[in-house]
Scaffold this motif. Structure first.
Motif, PDB file in Angstrom:
ATOM      1  N   ASP A   1       0.850  -1.185   0.000  1.00  0.00           N
ATOM      2  CA  ASP A   1       0.000   0.000   0.000  1.00  0.00           C
ATOM      3  C   ASP A   1       0.887   1.237   0.000  1.00  0.00           C
ATOM      4  O   ASP A   1       1.709   1.427   0.900  1.00  0.00           O
TER       5      ASP A   1
ATOM      6  N   GLY B   1       1.063   5.033   0.512  1.00  0.00           N
ATOM      7  CA  GLY B   1       0.395   6.206   1.050  1.00  0.00           C
ATOM      8  C   GLY B   1       1.249   7.442   0.852  1.00  0.00           C
ATOM      9  O   GLY B   1       2.438   7.351   0.523  1.00  0.00           O
TER      10      GLY B   1
ATOM     11  N   THR C   1       4.859   3.828   2.849  1.00  0.00           N
ATOM     12  CA  THR C   1       4.559   2.677   2.006  1.00  0.00           C
ATOM     13  C   THR C   1       4.751   1.430   2.858  1.00  0.00           C
ATOM     14  O   THR C   1       5.814   1.221   3.431  1.00  0.00           O
TER      15      THR C   1
ATOM     16  N   SER D   1       8.227  -1.374   5.970  1.00  0.00           N
ATOM     17  CA  SER D   1       7.766  -0.120   5.383  1.00  0.00           C
ATOM     18  C   SER D   1       8.932   0.791   5.034  1.00  0.00           C
ATOM     19  O   SER D   1      10.057   0.604   5.528  1.00  0.00           O
TER      20      SER D   1
ATOM     21  N   GLY E   1      -1.662  -1.170  -4.057  1.00  0.00           N
ATOM     22  CA  GLY E   1      -2.711  -0.159  -3.981  1.00  0.00           C
ATOM     23  C   GLY E   1      -2.055   1.204  -3.888  1.00  0.00           C
ATOM     24  O   GLY E   1      -1.159   1.409  -3.074  1.00  0.00           O
TER      25      GLY E   1
ATOM     26  N   ASP F   1      -6.117   2.754  -4.266  1.00  0.00           N
ATOM     27  CA  ASP F   1      -6.178   2.219  -2.909  1.00  0.00           C
ATOM     28  C   ASP F   1      -7.581   1.793  -2.488  1.00  0.00           C
ATOM     29  O   ASP F   1      -7.741   0.782  -1.806  1.00  0.00           O
TER      30      ASP F   1
ATOM     31  N   ALA G   1      -8.950  -1.956  -1.444  1.00  0.00           N
ATOM     32  CA  ALA G   1      -9.725  -2.251  -0.237  1.00  0.00           C
ATOM     33  C   ALA G   1     -10.965  -3.069  -0.567  1.00  0.00           C
ATOM     34  O   ALA G   1     -11.333  -3.999   0.162  1.00  0.00           O
TER      35      ALA G   1
ATOM     36  N   THR H   1     -14.159   4.253   1.521  1.00  0.00           N
ATOM     37  CA  THR H   1     -13.052   4.426   2.472  1.00  0.00           C
ATOM     38  C   THR H   1     -13.069   5.863   2.991  1.00  0.00           C
ATOM     39  O   THR H   1     -13.022   6.813   2.213  1.00  0.00           O
TER      40      THR H   1
ATOM     41  N   GLY I   1     -12.343   2.615   7.565  1.00  0.00           N
ATOM     42  CA  GLY I   1     -11.558   3.761   8.026  1.00  0.00           C
ATOM     43  C   GLY I   1     -11.945   4.155   9.439  1.00  0.00           C
ATOM     44  O   GLY I   1     -12.980   3.723   9.973  1.00  0.00           O
TER      45      GLY I   1
ATOM     46  N   ASP J   1      -7.597  -2.849  10.856  1.00  0.00           N
ATOM     47  CA  ASP J   1      -6.980  -1.604  10.386  1.00  0.00           C
ATOM     48  C   ASP J   1      -5.505  -1.787  10.063  1.00  0.00           C
ATOM     49  O   ASP J   1      -5.009  -1.325   9.037  1.00  0.00           O
TER      50      ASP J   1
ATOM     51  N   ALA K   1      -4.725  -2.387   4.488  1.00  0.00           N
ATOM     52  CA  ALA K   1      -4.144  -1.853   3.260  1.00  0.00           C
ATOM     53  C   ALA K   1      -3.305  -2.916   2.549  1.00  0.00           C
ATOM     54  O   ALA K   1      -3.431  -3.121   1.338  1.00  0.00           O
TER      55      ALA K   1
ATOM     56  N   ALA L   1      -4.444  -4.907  -1.060  1.00  0.00           N
ATOM     57  CA  ALA L   1      -3.556  -4.944  -2.224  1.00  0.00           C
ATOM     58  C   ALA L   1      -3.139  -6.370  -2.549  1.00  0.00           C
ATOM     59  O   ALA L   1      -3.071  -6.767  -3.720  1.00  0.00           O
TER      60      ALA L   1
END
Length: 325
Positions: free
Chosen positions: A14, A16, A20, A36, A75, A117, A121, A141, A269, A307, A311, A315
């Motif tokens: 994912d 972001g 990442t 990450s 994603g 993204d 999801a 989301t 979310g 949560d 993500a 993906a």
């Protein structure tokens, strides 16, 4: 889902605006290992891909190497599934059209698919979560923005260009609509995202004179969780912010139901975890605005994906579908 025991894992990633996150996932939807990198630390896409691969390769090796990986799913904001590209994403450090799927296929040697993204999801929810067994649903989301993934007859709706389903940018307020980062005014995202809730809080605090716990926080520092915490403590203004937000979202969802007659709308979310403060006004607004032939037919659900894993999981579900290279 047929994976074949010879390739029992996939990689999910994912991307972001800040971080990442990527990990190895098995066929049951267990995220087995993650790592990450900071997305914004790499102004050149080649440096970014190299940084991700440097951390991802050891994860893959610990599960038997690329021979055990069926595929990789990514994603990303403004991700185009058809082309495997990120296109003109405003919150990422790389400009223009980035052929990211091809870059990772070349570096890792694993077939790679990419989508936006919110679509990721939706695929994750259909593969591992609340939408298992559903062929028609809409994933919404609620994060920094509002994203959506639309599934019709078991397939994601991509449109002819790969960018269908931007429900966060449906205009919900024409008169004095809020400025949106997309350049338009009055988009759903400006009211029903976490940042939209914070904007509403600032507006309510100016417009209404009553005491509120939110007045103890500098206005520009208020975030949606502050509003939730105040609502839980009985703060009427905070509860009204959720009512206002839920009403706008519910009105929009009533329109979305008319578009595809989904079995469910699934909310994902932090904002969706606000319980009755947000869910009751959403449901009421749907009931008050739904076309009669759709009344009572669409369930309003909260995502079942955790949560912390959602993500990467979402993906990774793409990884089971990719073709071999």
């Amino acid at each position: 889902m047929v994976t074949g025991m010879e390739k029992p894992y996939v990689v999910g990633m994912d991307i972001g605006g800040t971080n990442t996150v990527f990990g190895v996932v098995d066929s049951r939807g267990n995220v087995l290992a993650t790592d990450s990198v900071k997305t914004q630390s790499y102004s050149k896409i080649e440096d970014y891909v190299e940084a991700v691969c440097t951390k991802l390769r050891p994860l893959i090796e610990s599960f038997g190497g690329v021979e055990k990986i069926k595929g990789m799913g990514v994603g990303a904001p403004n991700g185009n599934y058809y082309n495997g590209t990120i296109e003109f994403a405003p919150n990422l450090p790389w400009r223009g059209v980035i052929p990211l799927a091809a870059l990772f296929e070349e570096k890792i040697g694993v077939p790679t698919a990419l989508t936006n993204d919110a679509n990721a999801a939706a695929i994750g929810e259909m593969t591992y979560g609340a939408a298992r067994g559903m062929k028609d649903f809409i994933m919404i989301t609620l994060g920094t923005g509002v994203g959506s993934g639309i599934v019709v007859n078991g397939q994601l709706v991509y449109g002819h260009d790969g960018f269908a389903g931007e429900l966060g940018h449906v205009i919900v307020r024409r008169e004095n609509g809020r400025q949106c980062g997309c350049g338009r005014k009055g988009c759903l995202e400006t009211y029903c995202s976490a940042t939209g809730v914070a904007r509403t809080a600032r507006e309510f605090l100016v417009a209404r004179p009553e005491p509120s716990l939110l007045r103890d926080i500098p206005a520009e520092e208020i975030v949606s969780k502050d509003v939730f915490d105040a609502a839980v403590r009985g703060d009427k203004l905070a509860q009204d912010i959720f009512e206002y937000t839920g009403r706008i979202l519910g009105e929009a969802l009533a329109d979305f139901i008319a578009f595809s007659s989904p079995e469910a709308i699934i909310l994902f979310g932090g904002l969706a975890k606000s319980g009755d403060y947000i869910m009751k006004p959403i449901q009421k607004a749907i009931d008050d605005n739904i076309l009669k032939i759709y009344a009572g037919k669409t369930k309003l659900l909260i995502s079942e994906l955790k949560d912390a894993d959602a993500a990467v999981l979402g993906a990774s579900a793409l990884g089971w579908e990719v073709r071999d290279i």
